[in-house]
Design a protein around this motif. Structure first.
Motif, PDB file in Angstrom:
ATOM      1  N   ASN A  29      37.666  44.359  39.716  1.00 59.26           N
ATOM      2  CA  ASN A  29      37.365  44.138  41.133  1.00 59.26           C
ATOM      3  C   ASN A  29      37.705  45.355  41.983  1.00 59.26           C
ATOM      4  O   ASN A  29      36.845  45.891  42.678  1.00 59.26           O
ATOM      5  CB  ASN A  29      38.121  42.903  41.619  1.00 59.26           C
ATOM      6  CG  ASN A  29      37.723  42.516  43.021  1.00 59.26           C
ATOM      7  OD1 ASN A  29      36.530  42.444  43.333  1.00 59.26           O
ATOM      8  ND2 ASN A  29      38.697  42.283  43.872  1.00 59.26           N
ATOM      9  N   CYS A  30      38.971  45.826  41.935  1.00 59.11           N
ATOM     10  CA  CYS A  30      39.391  46.910  42.828  1.00 59.11           C
ATOM     11  C   CYS A  30      39.462  48.252  42.113  1.00 59.11           C
ATOM     12  O   CYS A  30      39.778  49.258  42.735  1.00 59.11           O
ATOM     13  CB  CYS A  30      40.724  46.562  43.488  1.00 59.11           C
ATOM     14  SG  CYS A  30      42.086  46.440  42.335  1.00 59.11           S
ATOM     15  N   GLN A  31      39.166  48.263  40.788  1.00 62.88           N
ATOM     16  CA  GLN A  31      39.146  49.494  39.990  1.00 62.88           C
ATOM     17  C   GLN A  31      40.518  50.164  39.881  1.00 62.88           C
ATOM     18  O   GLN A  31      40.618  51.315  39.468  1.00 62.88           O
ATOM     19  CB  GLN A  31      38.132  50.520  40.546  1.00 62.88           C
ATOM     20  CG  GLN A  31      36.765  49.951  40.861  1.00 62.88           C
ATOM     21  CD  GLN A  31      36.021  49.470  39.629  1.00 62.88           C
ATOM     22  OE1 GLN A  31      35.950  50.163  38.637  1.00 62.88           O
ATOM     23  NE2 GLN A  31      35.476  48.273  39.691  1.00 62.88           N
ATOM     24  N   HIS A  47      41.260  41.332  35.759  1.00 62.80           N
ATOM     25  CA  HIS A  47      41.625  41.690  37.119  1.00 62.80           C
ATOM     26  C   HIS A  47      43.124  41.877  37.246  1.00 62.80           C
ATOM     27  O   HIS A  47      43.892  41.254  36.514  1.00 62.80           O
ATOM     28  CB  HIS A  47      41.170  40.605  38.099  1.00 62.80           C
ATOM     29  CG  HIS A  47      39.692  40.355  38.038  1.00 62.80           C
ATOM     30  ND1 HIS A  47      39.151  39.306  37.334  1.00 62.80           N
ATOM     31  CD2 HIS A  47      38.647  41.048  38.562  1.00 62.80           C
ATOM     32  CE1 HIS A  47      37.831  39.352  37.439  1.00 62.80           C
ATOM     33  NE2 HIS A  47      37.497  40.395  38.171  1.00 62.80           N
ATOM     34  N   CYS A  48      43.533  42.722  38.181  1.00 62.36           N
ATOM     35  CA  CYS A  48      44.948  42.916  38.439  1.00 62.36           C
ATOM     36  C   CYS A  48      45.523  41.655  39.078  1.00 62.36           C
ATOM     37  O   CYS A  48      44.780  40.763  39.495  1.00 62.36           O
ATOM     38  CB  CYS A  48      45.170  44.128  39.337  1.00 62.36           C
ATOM     39  SG  CYS A  48      44.547  43.897  41.011  1.00 62.36           S
ATOM     40  N   ILE A  49      46.850  41.619  39.161  1.00 58.19           N
ATOM     41  CA  ILE A  49      47.499  40.393  39.623  1.00 58.19           C
ATOM     42  C   ILE A  49      47.042  40.028  41.033  1.00 58.19           C
ATOM     43  O   ILE A  49      46.726  38.879  41.308  1.00 58.19           O
ATOM     44  CB  ILE A  49      49.040  40.547  39.564  1.00 58.19           C
ATOM     45  CG1 ILE A  49      49.480  40.615  38.099  1.00 58.19           C
ATOM     46  CG2 ILE A  49      49.721  39.383  40.269  1.00 58.19           C
ATOM     47  CD1 ILE A  49      50.932  41.005  37.925  1.00 58.19           C
ATOM     48  N   SER A  50      46.957  41.000  41.935  1.00 56.68           N
ATOM     49  CA  SER A  50      46.623  40.655  43.325  1.00 56.68           C
ATOM     50  C   SER A  50      45.188  40.129  43.425  1.00 56.68           C
ATOM     51  O   SER A  50      44.934  39.175  44.154  1.00 56.68           O
ATOM     52  CB  SER A  50      46.853  41.846  44.250  1.00 56.68           C
ATOM     53  OG  SER A  50      46.195  42.979  43.770  1.00 56.68           O
ATOM     54  N   CYS A  51      44.260  40.725  42.674  1.00 63.24           N
ATOM     55  CA  CYS A  51      42.883  40.225  42.700  1.00 63.24           C
ATOM     56  C   CYS A  51      42.805  38.848  42.053  1.00 63.24           C
ATOM     57  O   CYS A  51      42.106  37.965  42.542  1.00 63.24           O
ATOM     58  CB  CYS A  51      41.949  41.189  41.977  1.00 63.24           C
ATOM     59  SG  CYS A  51      41.689  42.706  42.894  1.00 63.24           S
ATOM     60  N   GLN A  52      43.539  38.688  40.952  1.00 64.57           N
ATOM     61  CA  GLN A  52      43.537  37.395  40.261  1.00 64.57           C
ATOM     62  C   GLN A  52      44.040  36.293  41.187  1.00 64.57           C
ATOM     63  O   GLN A  52      43.452  35.230  41.283  1.00 64.57           O
ATOM     64  CB  GLN A  52      44.416  37.486  39.009  1.00 64.57           C
ATOM     65  CG  GLN A  52      44.412  36.222  38.169  1.00 64.57           C
ATOM     66  CD  GLN A  52      43.100  36.020  37.437  1.00 64.57           C
ATOM     67  OE1 GLN A  52      42.577  36.934  36.828  1.00 64.57           O
ATOM     68  NE2 GLN A  52      42.565  34.822  37.512  1.00 64.57           N
TER      69      GLN A  52
HETATM   70 ZN   LIG Z   1      42.358  44.369  41.443  1.00 61.51          ZN
END
Ligand SMILES: [Zn+2]
Length: 80
Positions: A29-31, A47-52
């Motif tokens: 999502n945020c690369q 996805h990273c934790i914040s996007c998840q």
């Molecule tokens: Zn992310």
């Protein structure tokens, strides 16, 4: 095999493909590069934790919207 198993297998498969293209460990999502801890806990994470977390919140708020015309449980709804 349950649907969840299949889902996880699909995610592992997708992760393996990303390793091949050297995108493994990067949030889809945020690369941003994902935290090592996250990858250790969930090696197939997309996805990273914040996007998840953001997505899970969206997901939960979507679930609160009732679908009165689509009863998914209780076969007594079907008259045929
Ligand atoms: Zn992310």
């Amino acid at each position: 095999m349950t649907n969840t198993d299949r889902k996880i297998l699909n995610m592992i498969d997708a992760a393996l493909k990303r390793i091949q293209v050297e995108e493994y460990g990067v949030c889809a999502n945020c690369q941003e590069e994902m935290q090592q801890k996250r990858l250790e806990a969930v090696p197939w994470a997309k996805h990273c934790i914040s996007c998840q977390e953001k997505m899970e919140q969206d997901c939960c708020s979507n679930r609160k919207i009732p679908h009165p015309y689509k009863p998914r449980w209780g076969t007594h709804y079907e008259t045929r």
